[in-house]
Scaffold this motif. Structure first.
Motif, PDB file in Angstrom:
ATOM      1  N   MET A  47     -14.180  37.397   2.253  1.00 16.11           N
ATOM      2  CA  MET A  47     -14.013  38.765   2.771  1.00 16.11           C
ATOM      3  C   MET A  47     -13.170  39.760   1.877  1.00 16.11           C
ATOM      4  N   SER A  48     -13.488  40.751   1.331  1.00 15.63           N
ATOM      5  CA  SER A  48     -12.557  41.810   0.478  1.00 15.63           C
ATOM      6  C   SER A  48     -11.566  42.418   1.507  1.00 15.63           C
ATOM      7  N   GLU A  49     -10.716  43.111   0.677  1.00 13.40           N
ATOM      8  CA  GLU A  49      -9.431  43.625   1.326  1.00 13.40           C
ATOM      9  C   GLU A  49      -9.924  44.664   1.916  1.00 13.40           C
ATOM     10  N   ARG A  50     -11.304  45.174   1.682  1.00 13.69           N
ATOM     11  CA  ARG A  50     -11.535  46.702   2.223  1.00 13.69           C
ATOM     12  C   ARG A  50     -12.129  46.383   3.604  1.00 13.69           C
ATOM     13  N   THR A  51     -12.819  45.402   3.793  1.00  9.65           N
ATOM     14  CA  THR A  51     -13.441  45.060   5.210  1.00  9.65           C
ATOM     15  C   THR A  51     -12.306  44.548   5.900  1.00  9.65           C
ATOM     16  N   ASP A  52     -11.197  43.888   5.540  1.00  8.84           N
ATOM     17  CA  ASP A  52     -10.119  43.446   6.298  1.00  8.84           C
ATOM     18  C   ASP A  52      -9.299  44.415   7.036  1.00  8.84           C
ATOM     19  N   SER A  53      -9.296  45.786   6.558  1.00 10.18           N
ATOM     20  CA  SER A  53      -8.791  46.965   7.247  1.00 10.18           C
ATOM     21  C   SER A  53      -9.395  47.283   8.453  1.00 10.18           C
ATOM     22  N   TYR A  54     -10.951  46.913   8.659  1.00 10.57           N
ATOM     23  CA  TYR A  54     -11.513  47.334  10.006  1.00 10.57           C
ATOM     24  C   TYR A  54     -11.518  45.896  10.611  1.00 10.57           C
ATOM     25  N   ASP A  55     -11.648  45.992  12.030  1.00  9.13           N
ATOM     26  CA  ASP A  55     -11.624  44.756  12.865  1.00  9.13           C
ATOM     27  C   ASP A  55     -12.859  44.190  12.762  1.00  9.13           C
ATOM     28  N   GLN A  56     -12.812  42.748  12.524  1.00  4.77           N
ATOM     29  CA  GLN A  56     -13.918  41.947  12.087  1.00  4.77           C
ATOM     30  C   GLN A  56     -15.006  41.785  13.128  1.00  4.77           C
ATOM     31  N   ARG A  57     -14.473  41.958  14.495  1.00  2.00           N
ATOM     32  CA  ARG A  57     -15.541  41.794  15.520  1.00  2.00           C
ATOM     33  C   ARG A  57     -16.474  43.109  15.543  1.00  2.00           C
ATOM     34  N   TRP A  58     -15.721  44.400  15.163  1.00  2.50           N
ATOM     35  CA  TRP A  58     -16.260  45.626  15.140  1.00  2.50           C
ATOM     36  C   TRP A  58     -17.411  45.547  13.935  1.00  2.50           C
ATOM     37  N   LEU A  59     -17.007  44.988  13.103  1.00  4.89           N
ATOM     38  CA  LEU A  59     -18.049  44.869  11.685  1.00  4.89           C
ATOM     39  C   LEU A  59     -19.292  43.883  12.296  1.00  4.89           C
ATOM     40  N   THR A  60     -18.884  42.937  12.846  1.00  8.71           N
ATOM     41  CA  THR A  60     -20.129  42.110  13.286  1.00  8.71           C
ATOM     42  C   THR A  60     -21.019  42.785  14.304  1.00  8.71           C
ATOM     43  N   GLU A  61     -20.314  43.389  15.174  1.00 12.58           N
ATOM     44  CA  GLU A  61     -21.174  44.220  16.210  1.00 12.58           C
ATOM     45  C   GLU A  61     -22.013  45.287  15.440  1.00 12.58           C
ATOM     46  N   LEU A  62     -21.284  45.983  14.522  1.00 13.49           N
ATOM     47  CA  LEU A  62     -21.874  46.904  13.724  1.00 13.49           C
ATOM     48  C   LEU A  62     -23.346  46.543  12.829  1.00 13.49           C
ATOM     49  N   GLU A  63     -23.197  45.257  12.244  1.00 13.90           N
ATOM     50  CA  GLU A  63     -24.052  44.780  11.580  1.00 13.90           C
ATOM     51  C   GLU A  63     -25.147  44.289  12.439  1.00 13.90           C
ATOM     52  N   THR A  64     -25.026  43.787  13.783  1.00 17.56           N
ATOM     53  CA  THR A  64     -25.890  43.437  14.739  1.00 17.56           C
ATOM     54  C   THR A  64     -26.797  44.677  15.101  1.00 17.56           C
ATOM     55  N   THR A  65     -26.035  45.833  15.428  1.00 17.32           N
ATOM     56  CA  THR A  65     -26.695  47.154  15.920  1.00 17.32           C
ATOM     57  C   THR A  65     -27.373  47.668  14.545  1.00 17.32           C
ATOM     58  N   LEU A  66     -27.139  47.801  13.465  1.00 15.79           N
ATOM     59  CA  LEU A  66     -27.816  48.091  12.257  1.00 15.79           C
ATOM     60  C   LEU A  66     -28.963  47.281  12.051  1.00 15.79           C
ATOM     61  N   SER A  67     -28.955  46.069  12.190  1.00 12.16           N
ATOM     62  CA  SER A  67     -30.057  45.122  11.939  1.00 12.16           C
ATOM     63  C   SER A  67     -31.091  45.316  13.047  1.00 12.16           C
TER      64      SER A  67
END
Length: 106
Positions: free
Chosen positions: A1-21
């Motif tokens: 995982m990059s530093e950029r995505t580390d600045s966002y909550d991983q759970r939020w990113l996972t939920e976002l990916e699910t929602t976008l999918s």
């Protein structure tokens, strides 16, 4: 995982990916319905506009999903700074921070 995505909550990113999918699947189904030939020439102009808008939405969602997978999600494509999480919550496919978006349109 990059530093950029580390600045966002991983759970939020996972939920976002699910929602976008899910949104991608829904928009794909909508596009399939819109492109079905109804045989009504009066609907052709309206359908063409809806098809174009749906394709644009699919492109935006696909781009956001690609950036999530590649680790570049949330990074402004113009200046490289982090896009505010609040902006991404409202506009998950945002590619630019607010100042750069204003310059882009201006």
């Amino acid at each position: 995982m990059s530093e950029r995505t580390d600045s966002y909550d991983q759970r939020w990113l996972t939920e976002l990916e699910t929602t976008l999918s899910h949104e991608f699947e829904a928009q794909t189904a909508r596009l399939t319905e819109l492109t079905a030939d109804t045989g009504d020439p009066a609907e052709a102009h309206t359908n063409a506009a809806l098809i174009a808008a749906t394709r644009q939405s699919l492109d935006q969602i696909a781009g956001a999903l690609r950036r999530l997978t590649a680790g570049g999600y949330g990074s402004c494509e113009r200046c490289g700074t982090d896009i505010a999480r609040e902006r991404l919550e409202i506009l998950p496919h945002a590619r630019f921070c607010v100042p750069c978006q204003q310059k882009q349109k201006g």
